[in-house]
Design a protein around this motif. Structure first.
Motif, PDB file in Angstrom:
ATOM      1  N   ARG A   1       1.740  16.421   7.654  1.00 60.26           N
ATOM      2  CA  ARG A   1       0.503  15.985   7.010  1.00 60.26           C
ATOM      3  C   ARG A   1       0.749  15.639   5.539  1.00 60.26           C
ATOM      4  O   ARG A   1       0.123  14.754   4.996  1.00 60.26           O
ATOM      5  N   LYS A   2       1.659  16.386   4.911  1.00 61.07           N
ATOM      6  CA  LYS A   2       1.911  16.205   3.489  1.00 61.07           C
ATOM      7  C   LYS A   2       2.499  14.819   3.198  1.00 61.07           C
ATOM      8  O   LYS A   2       2.232  14.222   2.163  1.00 61.07           O
ATOM      9  N   ASN A   3       3.353  14.274   4.151  1.00 57.18           N
ATOM     10  CA  ASN A   3       4.057  12.990   3.935  1.00 57.18           C
ATOM     11  C   ASN A   3       3.329  11.801   4.571  1.00 57.18           C
ATOM     12  O   ASN A   3       3.881  10.713   4.664  1.00 57.18           O
ATOM     13  N   THR A   4       2.110  12.018   5.013  1.00 57.89           N
ATOM     14  CA  THR A   4       1.360  10.931   5.669  1.00 57.89           C
ATOM     15  C   THR A   4       1.125   9.764   4.718  1.00 57.89           C
ATOM     16  O   THR A   4       1.253   8.585   5.087  1.00 57.89           O
ATOM     17  N   GLY A   5       0.782  10.017   3.481  1.00 59.05           N
ATOM     18  CA  GLY A   5       0.513   8.953   2.507  1.00 59.05           C
ATOM     19  C   GLY A   5       1.708   8.049   2.283  1.00 59.05           C
ATOM     20  O   GLY A   5       1.586   6.810   2.241  1.00 59.05           O
ATOM     21  N   LYS A   6       2.869   8.686   2.128  1.00 57.83           N
ATOM     22  CA  LYS A   6       4.074   7.893   1.916  1.00 57.83           C
ATOM     23  C   LYS A   6       4.371   7.003   3.119  1.00 57.83           C
ATOM     24  O   LYS A   6       4.751   5.842   2.986  1.00 57.83           O
ATOM     25  N   ARG A   7       4.186   7.566   4.294  1.00 56.16           N
ATOM     26  CA  ARG A   7       4.475   6.760   5.496  1.00 56.16           C
ATOM     27  C   ARG A   7       3.529   5.571   5.602  1.00 56.16           C
ATOM     28  O   ARG A   7       3.921   4.481   5.997  1.00 56.16           O
ATOM     29  N   ASN A   8       2.266   5.798   5.229  1.00 52.90           N
ATOM     30  CA  ASN A   8       1.309   4.685   5.289  1.00 52.90           C
ATOM     31  C   ASN A   8       1.700   3.568   4.316  1.00 52.90           C
ATOM     32  O   ASN A   8       1.600   2.382   4.628  1.00 52.90           O
ATOM     33  N   LEU A   9       2.149   3.968   3.112  1.00 48.24           N
ATOM     34  CA  LEU A   9       2.561   2.958   2.143  1.00 48.24           C
ATOM     35  C   LEU A   9       3.768   2.157   2.638  1.00 48.24           C
ATOM     36  O   LEU A   9       3.833   0.932   2.500  1.00 48.24           O
ATOM     37  N   TRP A  10       4.730   2.880   3.191  1.00 58.33           N
ATOM     38  CA  TRP A  10       5.932   2.191   3.705  1.00 58.33           C
ATOM     39  C   TRP A  10       5.586   1.249   4.868  1.00 58.33           C
ATOM     40  O   TRP A  10       6.143   0.152   4.993  1.00 58.33           O
ATOM     41  N   SER A  11       4.685   1.665   5.689  1.00 54.40           N
ATOM     42  CA  SER A  11       4.288   0.815   6.828  1.00 54.40           C
ATOM     43  C   SER A  11       3.651  -0.478   6.344  1.00 54.40           C
ATOM     44  O   SER A  11       3.961  -1.574   6.830  1.00 54.40           O
ATOM     45  N   ILE A  12       2.746  -0.347   5.346  1.00 54.62           N
ATOM     46  CA  ILE A  12       2.099  -1.545   4.812  1.00 54.62           C
ATOM     47  C   ILE A  12       3.123  -2.456   4.148  1.00 54.62           C
ATOM     48  O   ILE A  12       3.115  -3.687   4.326  1.00 54.62           O
ATOM     49  N   PHE A  13       4.063  -1.859   3.420  1.00 51.49           N
ATOM     50  CA  PHE A  13       5.079  -2.630   2.723  1.00 51.49           C
ATOM     51  C   PHE A  13       5.980  -3.382   3.721  1.00 51.49           C
ATOM     52  O   PHE A  13       6.282  -4.570   3.554  1.00 51.49           O
ATOM     53  N   ILE A  14       6.378  -2.707   4.784  1.00 52.51           N
ATOM     54  CA  ILE A  14       7.255  -3.326   5.804  1.00 52.51           C
ATOM     55  C   ILE A  14       6.522  -4.450   6.519  1.00 52.51           C
ATOM     56  O   ILE A  14       7.087  -5.514   6.812  1.00 52.51           O
ATOM     57  N   MET A  15       5.255  -4.266   6.834  1.00 52.30           N
ATOM     58  CA  MET A  15       4.484  -5.303   7.508  1.00 52.30           C
ATOM     59  C   MET A  15       4.368  -6.555   6.636  1.00 52.30           C
ATOM     60  O   MET A  15       4.446  -7.683   7.122  1.00 52.30           O
ATOM     61  N   LEU A  16       4.164  -6.346   5.311  1.00 49.98           N
ATOM     62  CA  LEU A  16       4.079  -7.492   4.417  1.00 49.98           C
ATOM     63  C   LEU A  16       5.391  -8.277   4.375  1.00 49.98           C
ATOM     64  O   LEU A  16       5.401  -9.507   4.372  1.00 49.98           O
ATOM     65  N   ILE A  17       6.500  -7.509   4.307  1.00 53.50           N
ATOM     66  CA  ILE A  17       7.818  -8.174   4.289  1.00 53.50           C
ATOM     67  C   ILE A  17       8.039  -8.966   5.583  1.00 53.50           C
ATOM     68  O   ILE A  17       8.523 -10.111   5.581  1.00 53.50           O
ATOM     69  N   ALA A  18       7.696  -8.361   6.739  1.00 54.47           N
ATOM     70  CA  ALA A  18       7.880  -9.042   8.033  1.00 54.47           C
ATOM     71  C   ALA A  18       7.049 -10.311   8.096  1.00 54.47           C
ATOM     72  O   ALA A  18       7.499 -11.372   8.575  1.00 54.47           O
ATOM     73  N   ALA A  19       5.790 -10.228   7.603  1.00 56.31           N
ATOM     74  CA  ALA A  19       4.933 -11.417   7.624  1.00 56.31           C
ATOM     75  C   ALA A  19       5.510 -12.525   6.744  1.00 56.31           C
ATOM     76  O   ALA A  19       5.474 -13.714   7.104  1.00 56.31           O
ATOM     77  N   ALA A  20       6.081 -12.118   5.584  1.00 61.30           N
ATOM     78  CA  ALA A  20       6.668 -13.114   4.692  1.00 61.30           C
ATOM     79  C   ALA A  20       7.879 -13.784   5.351  1.00 61.30           C
ATOM     80  O   ALA A  20       8.075 -15.018   5.255  1.00 61.30           O
TER      81      ALA A  20
END
Length: 275
Positions: free
Chosen positions: A29-48
């Motif tokens: 639960r403590k690392n949920t925020g970091k994982r969400n940020l990384w997921s959004i960042f990876i999705m943006l890179i993939a879309a680009a």
């Protein structure tokens, strides 16, 4: 409803207050925020990346179509040049008119035919050598219709050799009777057959004797063909008779009108046991 902050993890401490925080669920639960940020960042890179690939393909396709158009233009121009060259080659060639050859009329010399005096016309009478020398009519190997009566014109000469008739091939039929019958080169044919014959063991054991009449054709080169049994007392004797006849050497061929011809011939092959 309170706003949910996906990045702020302070709610995790409230939930796990007074509890065992070393437990795995707390760390997740403590690392949920970091994982969400990384997921959004990876999705943006993939879309680009996807957008870049699609754009590059569009540019390449546009460039390829331009090449095709250019090559098509080049092919059309080369085709036009080839057609122009073909038209030049097909241009009719005007040949110079050849002078007309001056040829004097002539008649064919034919052998004389004997007729009665009353049937002979005056203009058809046989001329003497003196009369032939004085005549103005040219005589040749064939009749020529000339185009002038000028004395300086020449008589058309034969340019092709007269073909001789080829001798007709001898009729390819089988004669029963000819002027000169075929003859066996080795002497008496019956003696030769008897000396080269092998008595069949089956016929010997059963005491079978008799005469096998064998027919064949003596070819124009003296060879033997169309061997067949005309009469036989036993199949085993027939088989041996055919074998020994086929093994005969060449004959002297039969002659008709001075030419070798195919002649039908029959010969008896006798089988007799020793007493």
């Amino acid at each position: 409803m309170a706003k949910i902050d996906l990045i702020d993890n302070s709610w995790v401490d409230l939930v796990f207050e007074g509890k065992n925080q070393a437990y795995g669920a707390y760390q997740l639960r403590k690392n949920t925020g970091k994982r969400n940020l990384w997921s959004i960042f990876i999705m943006l890179i993939a879309a680009a990346l996807i957008a870049a690939v699609v754009g590059a393909n569009a540019i390449i396709s546009a460039a390829g179509e331009g090449d095709v158009d250019i090559s098509a233009d080049v092919n059309l121009s080369s085709l036009a040049e080839k057609e122009a060259k073909m038209e030049e080659e097909k241009a009719p060639v005007i040949e110079e008119a050849k002078p007309v050859e001056q040829v004097k009329s002539s008649i064919k010399f034919v052998p004389p035919v004997v007729k009665e005096d009353k049937d002979v016309k005056e203009d058809k009478e046989l001329k003497s050598q003196d009369e032939l020398a004085e005549t103005k009519t040219a005589i040749g190997a064939f009749t020529v219709e000339g185009n002038t009566d000028d004395a300086d014109a020449h008589v058309l000469q034969a340019t092709e050799e007269i073909k001789k008739e080829e001798p007709k091939p001898v009729e390819d039929k089988i004669f029963d009777v000819v002027e000169q019958a075929p003859t066996f080169k080795e002497g008496d044919v019956r003696s030769w057959l008897a000396n080269h014959m092998q008595y069949p063991p089956v016929a010997a054991e059963n005491g079978i004797e008799g005469t096998v009449v064998v027919g064949f054709v003596v070819e124009r080169d003296g060879s033997i063909s169309n061997v067949n049994v005309l009469r036989s007392p036993d199949p085993s004797l027939s088989k041996e008779a055919v074998r020994v006849v086929k093994s005969m050497p060449k004959w002297n061929p039969g002659m008709q009108n001075g030419s070798p011809v195919r002649v039908k011939y029959n010969v008896p092959v006798k089988f007799k046991l020793q007493q």
